[in-house]
Design a protein around this motif. Structure first.
Motif, short mmCIF file in Angstrom:
data_model
loop_
_atom_site.label_atom_id
_atom_site.label_comp_id
_atom_site.label_asym_id
_atom_site.label_seq_id
_atom_site.Cartn_x
_atom_site.Cartn_y
_atom_site.Cartn_z
N ASP A 20 0.90 -0.81 0.00
CA ASP A 20 0.04 -0.03 -0.11
C ASP A 20 1.09 1.24 0.10
OD1 ASP A 20 -1.69 2.01 0.50
OD2 ASP A 20 -2.83 0.99 2.21
N PRO A 21 0.96 2.08 -1.14
CA PRO A 21 2.10 3.07 -1.23
C PRO A 21 1.63 4.18 -0.33
CG PRO A 21 1.58 2.33 -3.59
CD PRO A 21 0.36 1.51 -2.33
N VAL A 22 0.29 4.13 0.03
CA VAL A 22 -0.06 5.35 1.10
C VAL A 22 0.48 5.18 2.19
CG1 VAL A 22 -2.11 6.59 1.94
CG2 VAL A 22 -1.92 6.31 -0.44
N ARG A 23 0.02 3.91 2.82
CA ARG A 23 0.52 3.21 4.01
C ARG A 23 1.84 3.46 4.01
NH1 ARG A 23 0.05 -2.43 6.71
NH2 ARG A 23 0.41 -1.67 8.85
N GLY A 24 2.78 2.92 3.16
CA GLY A 24 4.30 3.29 2.98
C GLY A 24 4.65 4.55 3.33
N GLN A 25 3.92 5.46 2.49
CA GLN A 25 4.27 6.87 2.93
C GLN A 25 4.09 7.38 4.32
OE1 GLN A 25 2.19 9.53 0.08
NE2 GLN A 25 3.70 11.34 0.39
N ARG A 26 3.06 6.90 4.49
CA ARG A 26 2.55 7.43 6.37
C ARG A 26 3.92 6.90 6.90
NH1 ARG A 26 -3.02 5.61 5.86
NH2 ARG A 26 -4.22 7.25 4.65
N LEU A 27 4.07 5.64 6.88
CA LEU A 27 5.39 5.20 7.73
C LEU A 27 6.79 5.98 7.59
CD1 LEU A 27 4.80 1.27 7.34
CD2 LEU A 27 4.50 2.69 9.38
N PHE A 28 6.97 6.16 6.44
CA PHE A 28 8.13 6.94 5.99
C PHE A 28 8.18 8.31 6.68
CE2 PHE A 28 11.22 9.44 3.58
CZ PHE A 28 12.19 8.74 3.52
N PHE A 29 7.12 9.04 6.60
CA PHE A 29 7.16 10.41 7.19
C PHE A 29 6.74 10.55 8.61
CE2 PHE A 29 7.03 11.20 2.49
CZ PHE A 29 8.18 12.14 2.44
N ASP A 30 6.21 9.42 9.32
CA ASP A 30 5.87 9.28 10.58
C ASP A 30 6.71 9.69 11.45
OD1 ASP A 30 4.49 8.96 13.01
OD2 ASP A 30 3.93 6.80 12.73
N ASP A 31 6.92 10.95 12.04
CA ASP A 31 8.14 11.26 12.91
C ASP A 31 7.90 10.60 14.23
OD1 ASP A 31 10.41 12.78 13.21
OD2 ASP A 31 9.38 14.09 14.32
N ALA A 32 6.89 9.89 14.77
CA ALA A 32 6.51 9.35 16.19
C ALA A 32 7.00 8.03 15.72
CB ALA A 32 5.22 9.51 16.48
N VAL A 72 8.52 4.93 12.67
CA VAL A 72 9.65 4.49 12.02
C VAL A 72 10.59 5.64 11.96
CG1 VAL A 72 10.59 2.99 10.10
CG2 VAL A 72 8.63 2.33 11.23
N ALA A 73 9.89 6.60 11.40
CA ALA A 73 10.68 7.96 11.28
C ALA A 73 11.98 7.91 10.40
CB ALA A 73 11.09 8.32 12.54
N CYS A 74 11.72 7.17 9.03
CA CYS A 74 12.78 7.16 8.07
C CYS A 74 13.23 8.52 7.57
CB CYS A 74 12.31 6.42 6.96
SG CYS A 74 11.53 4.82 7.19
N ILE A 75 12.19 9.33 7.73
CA ILE A 75 12.41 10.79 7.35
C ILE A 75 13.57 11.42 8.13
CG2 ILE A 75 10.58 11.98 8.75
CD1 ILE A 75 11.20 12.88 5.14
N ARG A 76 13.79 11.11 9.39
CA ARG A 76 14.91 11.84 10.22
C ARG A 76 16.06 11.63 9.62
NH1 ARG A 76 13.02 9.77 16.28
NH2 ARG A 76 11.14 10.74 16.34
N CYS A 77 16.52 10.50 8.97
CA CYS A 77 17.89 10.46 8.30
C CYS A 77 17.78 10.21 6.66
CB CYS A 77 18.37 8.89 8.71
SG CYS A 77 18.66 8.75 10.22
N HIS A 78 16.64 10.17 5.93
CA HIS A 78 16.58 10.03 4.71
C HIS A 78 15.84 10.94 3.98
CE1 HIS A 78 18.68 6.24 4.57
NE2 HIS A 78 17.86 5.79 5.47
N ALA A 79 16.11 11.24 2.88
CA ALA A 79 15.30 12.18 2.09
C ALA A 79 14.68 11.70 0.81
CB ALA A 79 15.97 13.60 1.56
N VAL A 80 13.36 12.23 0.41
CA VAL A 80 12.82 11.58 -0.71
C VAL A 80 12.17 12.89 -1.26
CG1 VAL A 80 10.80 10.48 -1.61
CG2 VAL A 80 12.09 9.52 0.14
N ALA A 81 12.37 13.13 -2.58
CA ALA A 81 11.96 14.29 -3.49
C ALA A 81 12.05 15.72 -2.57
CB ALA A 81 10.62 14.20 -3.77
#
Length: 78
Positions: free
Chosen positions: A15-27, A29-38
């Motif tokens: 589910d791409p939408v769910r994956g995006q939520r997980l990636f950007f969820d700062d509380a 998994v918080a992938c966004i803390r270390c990685h960038a997308v676009a």
């Protein structure tokens, strides 16, 4: 169990939408803390904007489930 997640990832779908939520969820998994997308996120780890075009499904599944197995050049810890 990681083997179940790996099998599900290799089967495809998802589910791409769910994956995006997980990636950007700062509380969470918080992938966004270390990685960038676009242009959104941090530059601690590699930019993942083109990861889907650069790597196959098996490589991506491994990178998500076992991120320390293969570390890109320039991102090793010292």
């Amino acid at each position: 169990d990681l083997a179940d997640y790996e099998a599900a990832g290799l089967r495809g779908g998802g589910d791409p939408v769910r994956g995006q939520r997980l990636f950007f969820d700062d509380a969470g998994v918080a992938c966004i803390r270390c990685h960038a997308v676009a242009g959104h996120g941090a530059a601690v780890g590699p930019d993942l904007t083109l990861a889907g075009a650069q790597f196959g499904r098996a490589q991506l599944v491994e990178a998500v489930l076992h991120p320390a197995r293969t570390v890109r050049e320039g991102y090793q810890q010292y």
